[in-house]
Scaffold this active site. Structure first.
Site: not given
Ligand code: CP3
Length: 376
Positions: A28, A32, A41, A79, A164
């Site tokens: 990640r 944010r 964003r 994602d 999910y």
């Molecule tokens: O690593 C990176 O920078 C690449 C981008 C990336 C995102 N999600 C962007 C994202 C990657 C590799 C993921 C993987 C992801 N997504 C996982 C596996 C990794 C982990 O954390 O276990 C999972 C479980 C998700 C599912 C997901 N996506 C959730 C649960 C959420 C909301 C919770 C949160 O942390 O915000 C997201 C949204 C998300 N995916 C955001 C980002 C940057 C935040 C979104 C926003 O800007 O509102």
């Protein structure tokens, strides 16, 4: 002719080859905690999917952490939930909430209707991969075209996606997905097989588009009971890994498998076909290396919450992770592989200056480690 990499430390460490320092990137890393991410964003209508589906924005956001920190790899901005979204489950991210699916998969009819999605519905992801590869090209001191760092593509594991898809969003107890697993293993296995086929095709399409390494996020494998983990998570991850394209233009495409909470299954994970096993902070990297370091490289494993401590503590904890692994060169002249990372995604409230301290400490201490005589 492919454009050569300026910094190939990440790929080399994945393949257990000699590197001048321990490469690092952060799960990640685009997100944010960066004010510039929040600004982009905003431009994308304050929506995560607005960002992820727009190739120009996805490219911009992927490069943001690399402009700030000398990280050793880029990761596609997308994602894991794009795949079930393309299956027609209706993904949305509510304001201040996690992800939601409008059509969760909870009964026999929904399971029967599930299919590998048409990859054209994920075209925006492959277009982003190609666009990011172009944006990573720069010129070296001699004016030659070089790619700054490699680009990692990724997907969720079949099991983590199923969590999910059945729960309809995040969960604290995994009640619905585990109910199905125990009461109707046949339905669960059908979901997992569709997911495995979808993920395999999705990752191979990312390689076609230019991804230079692949990571499978099994974020919720660790919530399973021993026995269930092997049957419902690892077995399907293994099927995905077996179906991946592992070489392009003569270059190996390393595969990283990360099961959060998977330390107890380290031996089995090391045998799943991946080049690299990702570990969370519950595992001692030196012991993991002694157990599986001749078979796979290891990735991890700083507790992301360390980044809330003052920069000198961040540096000290980073050194402790590097020292736990030890100097990567072995007494027999070979090299073991360590890719430094966090043990899970970076928290959105992390101060960016603390990330600078982390990157500095990992690069400088790992260079020093390589000057000391090999201990093993
Ligand atoms: O690593 C990176 O920078 C690449 C981008 C990336 C995102 N999600 C962007 C994202 C990657 C590799 C993921 C993987 C992801 N997504 C996982 C596996 C990794 C982990 O954390 O276990 C999972 C479980 C998700 C599912 C997901 N996506 C959730 C649960 C959420 C909301 C919770 C949160 O942390 O915000 C997201 C949204 C998300 N995916 C955001 C980002 C940057 C935040 C979104 C926003 O800007 O509102």
């Amino acid at each position: 002719m492919p454009i050569p990499l300026q910094n190939d430390c990440f790929l080399r460490a994945c393949l257990r080859q000699r590197t001048p320092h321990t490469p690092l990137w952060l799960m990640r890393q685009a997100g944010r905690y960066l004010p510039e991410y929040r600004a982009t964003r905003e431009k994308a209508g304050n929506s995560f999917m607005g960002l992820a589906t727009n190739v120009a924005y996805a490219t911009e956001v992927t490069l943001q952490p690399l402009e700030r920190f000398p990280l050793d790899a880029a990761i596609l901005f997308s994602d894991i939930l794009t795949v079930p979204d393309a299956m027609g489950l209706g993904l949305s991210f509510g304001a201040g909430e996690g992800p939601r699916f409008a059509h969760p998969v909870r009964d026999e009819a929904a399971v029967a209707a599930l299919q590998v999605p048409d990859l054209n519905r994920l075209r925006y992801v492959f277009d982003a991969v190609a666009s990011i590869r172009r944006a990573l090209v720069t010129r070296d001191a001699q004016g030659r075209e070089v790619a700054r760092v490699p680009l990692i593509g990724f997907s969720g594991s079949p099991w983590t996606l199923a969590c999910y898809m059945v729960e309809g969003g995040g969960s604290s107890d995994y009640r619905l997905v585990k109910s199905m697993l125990y009461a109707r293993p046949d339905l669960m296995q059908r979901i997992l097989q569709v997911n495995a086929d979808a993920v395999t095709a999705y990752l191979n399409a990312q390689v076609d588009a230019g991804a230079q390494a692949l990571m499978i996020f099994d974020s919720w494998g660790g919530v399973l009971a021993d026995g269930a983990f092997q049957r419902f998570s690892l077995d399907y991850t293994r099927r995905v890994v077996a179906g991946l394209q592992r070489e392009k233009n003569g270059q190996r495409i390393p595969v990283i498998v990360f099961t959060k909470g998977g330390g107890l299954w380290l031996q089995e994970l090391a045998g799943c076909g991946a080049d690299v096993v990702g570990l969370d902070w519950t595992v001692h990297l030196g012991r993991a290396r002694a157990a599986v370091g001749e078979r796979v490289a290891l990735q991890g494993n700083l507790d992301p919450m360390v980044l809330f401590a003052p920069p000198e503590v961040v540096a000290r904890e980073a050194v402790a992770v590097l020292d736990a692994f030890g100097p990567p060169q072995r007494a027999d002249g070979g090299w073991d592989g360590h890719v430094f990372n966090l043990g899970h995604g970076i928290n959105q409230h992390t101060p960016p200056e603390h990330v600078s301290a982390l990157v500095e400490a990992v690069h400088s201490h790992s260079r020093r480690q390589r000057q000391a005589p090999a201990k093993r």
